[in-house]
Design an enzyme around this catalytic site. Structure first.
Site, PDB file in Angstrom:
ATOM      1  N   LYS A   1       0.866  -1.184   0.000  1.00 51.75           N
ATOM      2  CA  LYS A   1       0.000   0.000   0.000  1.00 51.75           C
ATOM      3  C   LYS A   1       0.905   1.238   0.000  1.00 51.75           C
ATOM      4  CE  LYS A   1      -4.287   1.481   2.222  1.00 51.75           C
ATOM      5  NZ  LYS A   1      -5.322   1.112   3.221  1.00 51.75           N
TER       6      LYS A   1
ATOM      7  N   ARG B   1     -25.066  -1.984   8.071  1.00 51.04           N
ATOM      8  CA  ARG B   1     -24.740  -3.372   7.693  1.00 51.04           C
ATOM      9  C   ARG B   1     -25.134  -4.363   8.792  1.00 51.04           C
ATOM     10  NH1 ARG B   1     -19.605  -4.935   4.271  1.00 51.04           N
ATOM     11  NH2 ARG B   1     -20.979  -4.080   2.675  1.00 51.04           N
TER      12      ARG B   1
ATOM     13  N   GLU C   1     -18.985  -5.521  10.945  1.00 48.86           N
ATOM     14  CA  GLU C   1     -19.937  -4.786  11.788  1.00 48.86           C
ATOM     15  C   GLU C   1     -20.997  -5.715  12.373  1.00 48.86           C
ATOM     16  OE1 GLU C   1     -18.878  -3.799   8.809  1.00 48.86           O
ATOM     17  OE2 GLU C   1     -17.960  -1.830   9.155  1.00 48.86           O
TER      18      GLU C   1
HETATM   19  C1  LIG Z   1     -18.608  -1.928   5.641  1.00 42.52           C
HETATM   20  C2  LIG Z   1     -17.404  -1.009   5.692  1.00 42.52           C
HETATM   21  N1  LIG Z   1     -16.757  -0.860   6.859  1.00 42.52           N
HETATM   22  C3  LIG Z   1     -15.692  -0.043   6.954  1.00 42.52           C
HETATM   23  C4  LIG Z   1     -15.240   0.638   5.851  1.00 42.52           C
HETATM   24  C5  LIG Z   1     -14.076   1.592   5.970  1.00 42.52           C
HETATM   25  N2  LIG Z   1     -12.945   1.160   5.143  1.00 42.52           N
HETATM   26  C6  LIG Z   1     -12.688   1.681   3.969  1.00 42.52           C
HETATM   27  S1  LIG Z   1     -11.345   1.040   3.246  1.00 42.52           S
HETATM   28  C7  LIG Z   1     -11.065   0.025   4.575  1.00 42.52           C
HETATM   29  C8  LIG Z   1      -9.902  -0.894   4.610  1.00 42.52           C
HETATM   30  C9  LIG Z   1      -9.922  -1.810   3.421  1.00 42.52           C
HETATM   31  O1  LIG Z   1      -8.772  -2.632   3.484  1.00 42.52           O
HETATM   32  P1  LIG Z   1      -8.398  -3.465   2.184  1.00 42.52           P
HETATM   33  O2  LIG Z   1      -9.623  -4.110   1.651  1.00 42.52           O
HETATM   34  O3  LIG Z   1      -7.276  -4.330   2.561  1.00 42.52           O
HETATM   35  O4  LIG Z   1      -7.976  -2.378   1.111  1.00 42.52           O
HETATM   36  P2  LIG Z   1      -6.607  -1.528   1.038  1.00 42.52           P
HETATM   37  O5  LIG Z   1      -6.973  -0.154   1.573  1.00 42.52           O
HETATM   38  O6  LIG Z   1      -5.594  -2.226   1.873  1.00 42.52           O
HETATM   39  O7  LIG Z   1      -6.252  -1.498  -0.419  1.00 42.52           O
HETATM   40  C10 LIG Z   1     -12.048   0.203   5.530  1.00 42.52           C
HETATM   41  C11 LIG Z   1     -12.104  -0.500   6.829  1.00 42.52           C
HETATM   42  C12 LIG Z   1     -15.948   0.458   4.642  1.00 42.52           C
HETATM   43  N3  LIG Z   1     -15.604   1.133   3.527  1.00 42.52           N
HETATM   44  N4  LIG Z   1     -17.002  -0.374   4.596  1.00 42.52           N
END
Ligand SMILES: Cc1ncc(C[n+]2csc(CCOP(=O)(O)OP(=O)(O)O)c2C)c(N)n1
Ligand SMILES: CC(=O)[C@@H](O)[C@H](O)COP(=O)(O)O
Ligand SMILES: [Mg+2]
Length: 640
Positions: free
Chosen positions: A285, A399, A371
């Site tokens: 990342k 959710r 969640e």
């Molecule tokens: C249901 C939900 N919960 C929390 C979030 C907040 N959120 C956005 S991106 C993220 C992390 C995603 O991690 P990953 O899938 O590994 O993607 P990366 O940023 O590492 O590319 C979170 C927790 C969300 N978008 N949707």
């Protein structure tokens, strides 16, 4: 204005067909130019940077190998899709990202045919891609459904629900697991270890490739035996069995920054007769931009920044944020009562619980993007006498609604819900607006629902929640800074169901819930200047209503207006229901409700969004004046 990078090859690319016209040997340069353009664009717009930098090579390889938009590409969360947007006809608008009238910060179907599916809430991509895959299978269309899902998003149950159903899609479904060992914070849970085993077993690829070659070289009967051997080879050497058992043909781990390796593997996967396929790519990342790579959060979300130094623009020192006030109040409650525990669903920094976790690591739980699990986990803790606070953004709590109803409300368990980002949230737009929590919580028996009008109120409400142990209780508060008012040194527990008068008048009553109170007070000033004596009440509780206060206001004023930063079904609806049940409308009272409009409001500055929603002081004044001008039939009388 950051200098635009020189991108001679990217300049020849408008849509993916232009990428597919290039020689494969040009893809490395294209990826580097795409990375520089992404950095340059986000340096002036702010937004999600780290995730996009991590998928630059993957973006180029996917659009090179697959016939997008006929092959349906679904990005999970979509926050990593800025490079995708640049090479799918939107480079000319990429510097309007997350601005009013500009590009969304996530994928959006109405924005481009290359955005096969809208995203922003995590872990939906495999289900959506499976939908496309099955549709193609049914119609005989040879194109694929392709999901790109991160390791963080893979921690949500919905991803497994989809994978459990995926076998039917055969080779039409391809899942690309983008494993950068990061969520917003470092990922949590056992999946992380399983993926780490996969990644650390790099040698794995050789035996399986050998087994594959053997399998292909043998006549039919032996071919089946060899194929089984190949399957076991996977199980023996890695956790790939996790995906095998779910019916996927696991391929990986692959270096997600080696565009040529990606192209080679994706071409094989595209042409495979087997499926569904899961391609495990390993990325960093923030890749290719040192300030991001070296940052703890990998520049997950940034404001404008200087490209050379990576230093982000400093916001003018303002009032403390609601999130910061909540975190401080939580620390005080956890100091005071060891039964108070805190739960986040992969949002430690966003909710402020990262600060709480530092002080109380054993009583703060990050359950990952889960969640639904967070809510029922909290219900279990509450059933055992603990005082759990679920700190979940209003929009993400959607959710877990069935868990809220079934596991918390019906059992009347004392789970506390701290709902940050209530109301309109600005740059994240409609997917992240916390518009519906009043509608979805105030219909539930047993629930107490509060809205903080300012940061001092929030401190008292957190304390009220901590000591309220006779059933579920929730507080909502907005993204951003408070009003800069003094915080109570000693928090006071509020009397449940009691509101307060903040300004006494005689002719007009404004019944406010939440932080629209500031606009309500401004409107009262403007109305007084027009000779209209105005009362302003902060109802504090959306449930239970302060019926005595509301009854008094509605029977002693000529005009009443309710106002809330929430959808229909909130305080306005409940006040009207009470008023109609009690016949308070029979005496000619002119009552109006002000709330979010029945449409989704796209990204913009919050103040612009509230203007568009019609929830600022001038619109309150206008609502009152129109009501006063209306006759008994509620029709506005036009002055001669
Ligand atoms: C249901 C939900 N919960 C929390 C979030 C907040 N959120 C956005 S991106 C993220 C992390 C995603 O991690 P990953 O899938 O590994 O993607 P990366 O940023 O590492 O590319 C979170 C927790 C969300 N978008 N949707
Ligand atoms: C992409 C995502 O869902 C989160 O990163 C979200 O954008 C965070 O929102 P805040 O910036 O309000 O914490
Ligand atoms: Mg990740």
């Amino acid at each position: 204005m950051s200098d635009r990078p020189k991108t001679p090859l990217l300049d020849t690319v408008t849509v993916p067909a232009d990428i597919r016209a290039l020689d494969r040997s040009q893809l490395v340069q294209l990826a580097e130019e795409l990375r520089q353009e992404t950095i340059s664009a986000v340096s002036v717009t702010g937004g999600h940077l780290g995730a996009g930098l991590g998928v630059v090579e993957l973006t180029v390889a996917i659009h090179y190998v697959f016939e997008t938009p006929l092959d349906k590409l679904v990005w999970d969360v979509g926050h990593q899709a800025y490079p995708h947007k640049i090479v799918t006809g939107r480079r000319d608008r990429i510097r309007t990202l997350r601005q009013g009238g500009g590009l969304s910060g996530f994928t959006k179907r109405t924005e481009s045919e290359y955005d096969a599916f809208g995203a922003a809430h995590s872990s939906t991509s495999i289900s959506a891609a499976l939908g496309f895959a099955i549709a193609n299978k049914l119609s005989g269309d040879p194109h694929h459904g392709i999901a790109v899902i991160g390791d963080g998003a893979m921690s949500a149950g919905m991803a497994y629900e989809a994978m459990n159903n995926a076998a039917a899609a055969g080779n039409r479904l391809i899942v690309i697991l983008n494993d950068n060992d990061m969520s917003i914070a470092p990922p949590v849970g056992s999946l992380r270890n399983a993926l780490a085993r996969l990644v650390s077993s790099g040698k794995y690829l050789a035996p399986r490739r050998l087994a594959q070659k053997l399998a292909r070289a043998m006549p039919e009967p032996l071919h089946v035996a060899a194929h089984r051997m190949e399957q076991y080879a996977r199980g023996m050497f890695t956790g790939g069995t996790l995906f095998d058992e779910l019916g996927f043909y696991y391929v990986g781990p692959i270096d997600g920054h080696d565009v040529n390796a990606l192209v080679e593997v994706l071409e094989n996967v595209r042409d495979a007769e087997e499926g569904p396929m899961l391609v495990h790519v390993v990325t960093n990342k923030g890749k290719g931009y040192a300030p991001a790579e070296n940052a703890a959060d990998k520049y997950h979300g940034v404001v404008k920044f200087d490209v050379v130094s990576g230093v982000q623009a400093k916001a003018a020192a303002g009032a403390p944020s609601y999130t910061g006030v909540f975190a401080k109040a939580m620390l005080a409650e956890m100091e005071r009562d060891e039964k108070v525990v805190a739960i986040t669903a992969a949002m430690p920094s966003g909710t402020g619980l990262d600060k709480v976790q530092e002080k109380f690591p054993d009583r703060t739980f990050d359950v990952g993007i889960a969640e639904q699990h967070a809510v029922t986990f909290a219900a279990g803790l509450a059933a055992e006498g603990y005082r759990p606070f679920c700190a979940i953004y209003s929009t993400f709590l959607q959710r877990a609604y069935d868990q809220v109803v079934h596991d918390v409300a019906i059992q009347n368990l004392p789970v506390r819900f701290a709902m940050d980002r209530a109301g309109l949230v600005g740059a994240d737009g409609a997917t992240h607006a916390g518009s519906f929590d009043l509608a979805y919580l105030c219909t539930l028996p047993n629930f107490v629902v509060m809205a903080a009008a300012d940061e001092a109120e929030l401190v008292n409400m957190v304390h009220t929640m901590a000591v309220h142990n006779s059933g579920p209780i929730a507080v909502r508060y907005p993204r951003g800074e408070g009003r800069g008012i003094e915080l109570p040194q000693v928090p006071q527990a509020l009397e449940i169901g009691k509101g307060r008068i903040v300004r006494q008048g005689t002719k007009v009553a404004i019944l406010s819930l939440g932080t629209r109170l500031e606009e309500a007070e401004k409107a009262a000033e403007q109305l007084e200047a027009k000779g209209l004596s105005t009362t302003v009440a902060d109802l504090r509780f959306a449930k239970p209503l302060d019926e005595a206060l509301i009854r008094k206001l509605l029977t002693t004023h000529e005009v009443a207006v309710t106002i809330e930063e929430a959808s229909i079904g909130g305080i306005g609806a409940h006040v009207l229901t009470m008023a109609s049940d009690e016949g308070l409308l029979d005496g000619g009272l002119k009552i109006r409700t002000m709330r979010l409009p029945d449409r989704f409001i796209d990204q913009d500055k919050p103040e612009k969004q509230y203007d568009e929603a019609g929830l600022n002081a001038p619109q309150i004044v206008e609502t009152v004046l129109k009501a006063l001008r209306s006759n008994s039939a509620g029709i506005e009388e036009v002055r001669a």
